[in-house]
Design a protein around this motif. Structure first.
Motif, PDB file in Angstrom:
ATOM      1  N   SER A   1       3.306  -4.406  -8.918  1.00 47.20           N
ATOM      2  CA  SER A   1       3.228  -3.721  -7.429  1.00 47.20           C
ATOM      3  C   SER A   1       4.693  -4.025  -6.660  1.00 47.20           C
ATOM      4  CB  SER A   1       2.148  -4.811  -6.690  1.00 47.20           C
ATOM      5  OG  SER A   1       0.844  -4.181  -7.149  1.00 47.20           O
ATOM      6  N   ALA A   2       5.260  -5.303  -7.001  1.00 45.42           N
ATOM      7  CA  ALA A   2       6.607  -5.480  -6.263  1.00 45.42           C
ATOM      8  C   ALA A   2       7.477  -4.269  -6.895  1.00 45.42           C
ATOM      9  CB  ALA A   2       6.998  -6.967  -6.699  1.00 45.42           C
ATOM     10  N   LEU A   3       7.369  -3.877  -8.157  1.00 51.76           N
ATOM     11  CA  LEU A   3       8.527  -2.870  -8.636  1.00 51.76           C
ATOM     12  C   LEU A   3       8.264  -1.771  -7.994  1.00 51.76           C
ATOM     13  CD1 LEU A   3       8.423  -3.967 -12.338  1.00 51.76           C
ATOM     14  CD2 LEU A   3      10.178  -4.176 -10.685  1.00 51.76           C
ATOM     15  N   LEU A   4       6.897  -1.561  -7.553  1.00 48.69           N
ATOM     16  CA  LEU A   4       6.413   0.117  -7.322  1.00 48.69           C
ATOM     17  C   LEU A   4       6.614  -0.003  -5.641  1.00 48.69           C
ATOM     18  CD1 LEU A   4       3.238   0.546  -9.201  1.00 48.69           C
ATOM     19  CD2 LEU A   4       5.254   1.438  -9.580  1.00 48.69           C
ATOM     20  N   LEU A   5       6.661  -1.391  -5.082  1.00 50.59           N
ATOM     21  CA  LEU A   5       6.848  -1.131  -3.584  1.00 50.59           C
ATOM     22  C   LEU A   5       8.193  -1.747  -2.922  1.00 50.59           C
ATOM     23  CD1 LEU A   5       3.006  -2.584  -3.170  1.00 50.59           C
ATOM     24  CD2 LEU A   5       3.896  -0.344  -2.342  1.00 50.59           C
ATOM     25  N   ILE A   6       8.944  -1.863  -3.749  1.00 52.27           N
ATOM     26  CA  ILE A   6      10.295  -2.287  -3.562  1.00 52.27           C
ATOM     27  C   ILE A   6      11.176  -1.706  -2.602  1.00 52.27           C
ATOM     28  CG2 ILE A   6      11.835  -2.081  -5.552  1.00 52.27           C
ATOM     29  CD1 ILE A   6      12.505  -5.019  -5.672  1.00 52.27           C
ATOM     30  N   ASN A   7      10.921  -0.180  -2.744  1.00 52.48           N
ATOM     31  CA  ASN A   7      11.826   0.805  -2.151  1.00 52.48           C
ATOM     32  C   ASN A   7      11.422   1.229  -0.780  1.00 52.48           C
ATOM     33  OD1 ASN A   7      13.837   1.020  -4.387  1.00 52.48           O
ATOM     34  ND2 ASN A   7      12.489   2.590  -5.250  1.00 52.48           N
TER      35      ASN A   7
END
Length: 285
Positions: free
Chosen positions: A80-86
């Motif tokens: 989720s972090a990778l998907l929401l980092i932007n």
């Protein structure tokens, strides 16, 4: 009769700290069948500086579950972090800086962090600022208190739970204007040497477990985030206490969250006491 006596839970005598200067606290009373514990962490520090006292290990072992800010041992959290980092809406760093400011940030990431900024153009500035922390530390091997606690949990086969999801934390950072975040990132880059000294002060205060000084560091913070204390700390604390009131009814838990969440009138210690619980500092040498 022998069997029933042997089956009784073993009571552990814990030493109360002589004052409030402890990162480890016991929560009892108010109808609880089993005590729970609060422990203030520091998210990133030199690995050699992370030590757990015997009494902390005892409280950790006695707890049925471990609660952290997020469920750190769940692979879905990292995904989720990778998907929401932007940033949302396709925002980029170039849109948040003047050409001169962007050049300064780009040069710092390339020359000091050895990371090409062009691959991180869309990342929220708060996440980028976290990449600066290792440069403020006087060591090469860094870890986090939560990370080391997770190793204990794995050894003891304890389940780790989270008060929040990565989606919730990402929403917090989305609620703070990206322009403000970008300004703080640039300020941190410009003040990297000053920040090293401030970080060293924070480390010394944390390791000495002086809660009043931890509270002062947060109240006098020069991070520029004072206006967002409610969404970053206070509102979250209230939410966690609401969850704990239900969680602690049925089980004893070990709560490990950033030390800043423990202190102050709206910290976990004060809020739990307000709810009628007995919250006591334990020796943690």
């Amino acid at each position: 009769m022998f069997y029933s006596c042997a089956a009784q839970p073993k009571k552990t005598n814990l030493l109360i700290n002589k004052d409030d200067n402890s990162l480890l606290w016991r929560v009892s009373g108010n109808g609880l069948n089993k005590a729970s514990y609060l422990f203030g962490t520091f998210h990133l520090m030199c690995k050699d500086d992370i030590h757990f006292s015997d009494q902390l290990k005892t409280t950790f072992n006695s707890a049925d579950k471990v609660y952290m800010e997020m469920d750190m041992d769940d692979p879905a959290t990292m995904l989720s972090a990778l998907l929401l980092i932007n940033m949302k809406d396709g925002k980029t760093l170039k849109q948040l800086y003047t050409a001169e400011e962007y050049k300064k940030v780009n040069t710092f990431f390339a020359d000091t962090l050895h990371m090409p900024l062009n691959f991180m153009e869309g990342m929220k500035p708060f996440f980028l600022e976290a990449l600066l922390y290792p440069k403020m530390m006087p060591c090469k091997t860094v870890s986090g208190v939560e990370e080391e606690l997770m190793k204990l949990a794995k050894t003891d086969k304890k389940e780790i739970k989270g008060f929040e999801t990565m989606e919730f934390q990402a929403a917090i950072f989305d609620s703070i204007p990206y322009a403000e975040q970008a300004k703080e990132l640039l300020k941190s880059i410009d003040s990297i040497e000053i920040n090293k000294k401030q970080f060293d002060t924070m480390m010394n205060v944390y390791k000495s477990q002086r809660l009043n000084e931890i509270e002062n560091l947060f109240s006098k913070s020069e991070s520029g985030m004072e206006a967002h204390q409610d969404i970053l700390l206070n509102d979250r604390n209230k939410n966690w206490v609401g969850q704990l009131k239900n969680i602690m009814k049925d089980t004893g838990v070990f709560v490990a969250v950033g030390a800043g969440h423990l202190v102050g009138k709206l910290g976990l210690i004060a809020l739990l006491r307000k709810e009628g619980y007995t919250v006591e500092p334990l020796m943690n040498n």
